[in-house]
Design a protein around this motif. Structure first.
Motif, mmCIF file in Angstrom:
data_model
loop_
_atom_site.group_PDB
_atom_site.id
_atom_site.type_symbol
_atom_site.label_atom_id
_atom_site.label_comp_id
_atom_site.label_asym_id
_atom_site.label_seq_id
_atom_site.Cartn_x
_atom_site.Cartn_y
_atom_site.Cartn_z
ATOM 1 N N MET A 1 0.848 -1.193 0.000
ATOM 2 C CA MET A 1 0.000 0.000 0.000
ATOM 3 C C MET A 1 0.883 1.243 0.000
ATOM 4 N N ASN A 2 0.810 2.035 -1.056
ATOM 5 C CA ASN A 2 1.616 3.245 -1.173
ATOM 6 C C ASN A 2 0.690 4.442 -1.182
ATOM 7 N N ASP A 3 0.642 5.173 -0.067
ATOM 8 C CA ASP A 3 -0.294 6.282 0.067
ATOM 9 C C ASP A 3 0.465 7.505 0.577
ATOM 10 N N THR A 4 1.242 8.116 -0.323
ATOM 11 C CA THR A 4 2.090 9.245 0.047
ATOM 12 C C THR A 4 1.243 10.449 0.431
ATOM 13 N N TRP A 5 1.618 11.078 1.533
ATOM 14 C CA TRP A 5 0.918 12.271 2.013
ATOM 15 C C TRP A 5 1.972 13.275 2.443
ATOM 16 N N THR A 6 2.061 14.412 1.741
ATOM 17 C CA THR A 6 3.103 15.398 2.004
ATOM 18 C C THR A 6 2.494 16.778 2.201
ATOM 19 N N HIS A 175 -5.385 -0.979 8.345
ATOM 20 C CA HIS A 175 -4.390 -1.601 7.477
ATOM 21 C C HIS A 175 -3.018 -1.388 8.130
ATOM 22 N N PRO A 176 -2.133 -2.379 8.117
ATOM 23 C CA PRO A 176 -0.821 -2.234 8.754
ATOM 24 C C PRO A 176 -0.043 -1.004 8.298
ATOM 25 N N ASP A 177 -0.127 -0.667 7.014
ATOM 26 C CA ASP A 177 0.597 0.504 6.523
ATOM 27 C C ASP A 177 0.004 1.799 7.067
ATOM 28 N N VAL A 178 -1.316 1.832 7.222
ATOM 29 C CA VAL A 178 -1.968 3.005 7.798
ATOM 30 C C VAL A 178 -1.566 3.149 9.263
ATOM 31 N N LEU A 179 -1.558 2.047 9.986
ATOM 32 C CA LEU A 179 -1.139 2.076 11.382
ATOM 33 C C LEU A 179 0.299 2.589 11.490
ATOM 34 N N ASP A 180 1.165 2.143 10.590
ATOM 35 C CA ASP A 180 2.555 2.620 10.582
ATOM 36 C C ASP A 180 2.613 4.135 10.414
ATOM 37 N N GLN A 181 1.831 4.652 9.474
ATOM 38 C CA GLN A 181 1.838 6.091 9.203
ATOM 39 C C GLN A 181 1.290 6.895 10.383
ATOM 40 N N LEU A 182 0.253 6.389 11.012
ATOM 41 C CA LEU A 182 -0.343 7.099 12.138
ATOM 42 C C LEU A 182 0.575 7.114 13.357
ATOM 43 N N ALA A 183 1.321 6.043 13.542
ATOM 44 C CA ALA A 183 2.206 5.943 14.700
ATOM 45 C C ALA A 183 3.536 6.653 14.488
ATOM 46 N N ARG A 184 4.015 6.735 13.256
ATOM 47 C CA ARG A 184 5.375 7.193 12.963
ATOM 48 C C ARG A 184 5.743 8.538 13.608
ATOM 49 N N PRO A 185 4.896 9.565 13.586
ATOM 50 C CA PRO A 185 5.319 10.852 14.158
ATOM 51 C C PRO A 185 5.653 10.794 15.647
ATOM 52 N N TRP A 186 5.181 9.755 16.338
ATOM 53 C CA TRP A 186 5.366 9.672 17.789
ATOM 54 C C TRP A 186 6.532 8.779 18.196
ATOM 55 N N LEU A 258 -12.167 6.493 14.452
ATOM 56 C CA LEU A 258 -11.492 6.892 13.222
ATOM 57 C C LEU A 258 -12.410 6.593 12.038
ATOM 58 N N VAL A 259 -13.490 7.316 11.971
ATOM 59 C CA VAL A 259 -14.482 7.062 10.928
ATOM 60 C C VAL A 259 -13.901 7.313 9.540
ATOM 61 N N GLN A 260 -12.883 8.188 9.441
ATOM 62 C CA GLN A 260 -12.239 8.432 8.145
ATOM 63 C C GLN A 260 -11.578 7.169 7.596
ATOM 64 N N GLU A 261 -11.115 6.311 8.499
ATOM 65 C CA GLU A 261 -10.485 5.061 8.089
ATOM 66 C C GLU A 261 -11.499 3.930 7.987
ATOM 67 N N ASP A 262 -12.472 3.904 8.871
ATOM 68 C CA ASP A 262 -13.444 2.812 8.912
ATOM 69 C C ASP A 262 -14.499 2.921 7.814
ATOM 70 N N ALA A 263 -14.903 4.139 7.498
ATOM 71 C CA ALA A 263 -15.989 4.323 6.522
ATOM 72 C C ALA A 263 -15.769 5.596 5.715
ATOM 73 N N PRO A 264 -14.663 5.686 4.971
ATOM 74 C CA PRO A 264 -14.366 6.921 4.239
ATOM 75 C C PRO A 264 -15.410 7.281 3.194
ATOM 76 N N ALA A 265 -15.980 6.280 2.529
ATOM 77 C CA ALA A 265 -16.976 6.578 1.489
ATOM 78 C C ALA A 265 -18.241 7.166 2.095
ATOM 79 N N GLU A 266 -18.716 6.556 3.187
ATOM 80 C CA GLU A 266 -19.941 7.044 3.835
ATOM 81 C C GLU A 266 -19.743 8.443 4.404
#
Length: 278
Positions: A1-6, A175-186, A258-266
């Motif tokens: 999963m490649n989801d670059t956010w800058t 998703h493991p990659d999302v968890l990595d991104q959310l945790a990384r700043p800390w 984290l509704v943005q992650e659980d149900a982004p479409a809705e």
């Protein structure tokens, strides 16, 4: 999963350098997205990209969060964040933007609007921290009471705790990659003490000062909430909507905090409809 956010731009606020970015045509109506704790603008990436079809979307990491500056002694209270938000809106030249806020971003937005008299076009509140709910779990309160101790945990133990804590905000699993991104700043040298610093500075005072003035809100408001939010019960959605004149309420079934992650479409569908005045 490649989801670059800058976030490619910076602003020197009164409490540290803020990183921010925009998506969409500058000629389109502006909407600003506010994150909460312990998040960053990364949580808004999917929603921001979708909203950019019809809006110029502003995203930013609050001081002490995400890619923005973190330092010892930094004021990262909700009072400070509301002041920085007010400074940013002036810097951006936005006189009456639409605002979408998650978690304690709701208090930041409401403080800016009600205490600093910043005008909004409309406001969407998504699983927001509110004064009449208990401020955090026993674990959250314990970490906030002893930030200097928790800030010295061995990195591996700190990493495991942060990842477990973040994971609990999702009802459907991250998703493991999302968890990595959310945790990384800390997880780096600046991030570990910053994680506990922001918890130590969060308390009910900041939410209460805004909450007692909710009845003065005159702009259109949408309250969205994950029905399975384990951090802030969905009962609070009804209380928020009841306190704000004319507020609409939309519960999103099966979504957690984290509704943005659980149900982004809705969530995006609800926001698109609301921002389009429908």
């Amino acid at each position: 999963m490649n989801d670059t956010w800058t976030l490619d731009r910076t602003f020197k606020s009164t409490t540290g350098t803020v990183r921010w970015a925009t998506l969409g045509d500058p000629a389109l109506p502006p909407v600003v997205l506010l994150h909460g704790t312990p998040w960053s603008s990364y949580t808004w990436r999917s929603v921001a990209r979708a909203l950019s079809a019809d809006h110029q979307v502003y995203v930013w990491d609050m001081p002490g969060y995400g890619a923005s500056e973190k330092y010892e002694g930094q004021d990262v209270t909700l009072g400070a964040q509301a002041r920085v938000f007010t400074e940013l809106l002036e810097h951006w030249g936005l006189e009456r933007p639409a605002v979408v806020a998650h978690d304690f971003g709701g208090t930041v937005a409401m403080r800016a609007h009600l205490l600093h008299e910043v005008p909004f076009e409309r406001l969407a509140l998504v699983d927001v921290v509110v004064a009449f709910d208990s401020w955090g779990s026993p674990t959250y309160k314990l970490m906030g009471t002893h930030p200097e101790i928790f800030g010295q945990l061995p990195p591996a133990l700190h990493r495991a705790m942060v990842r477990e804590y973040i994971s609990s905000a999702s009802a459907r699993g991250l998703h493991p990659d999302v968890l990595d991104q959310l945790a990384r700043p800390w997880l780096d040298e600046a991030g570990q003490p910053a994680f506990f610093r922001q918890i130590a500075q969060n308390d009910q005072r900041w939410t209460h000062e805004a909450e007692e003035r909710y009845g003065e809100t005159t702009v259109p408001v949408l309250v969205c909430w994950g029905s399975d939010d384990a951090w802030i019960r969905s009962d609070n959605a009804h209380q928020v909507a009841d306190r704000i004149p004319g507020a609409r309420l939309r519960l999103i079934e099966g979504a957690g905090h984290l509704v943005q992650e659980d149900a982004p479409a809705e969530l995006t569908a609800a926001l698109v409809r609301f921002l389009g005045n429908k």
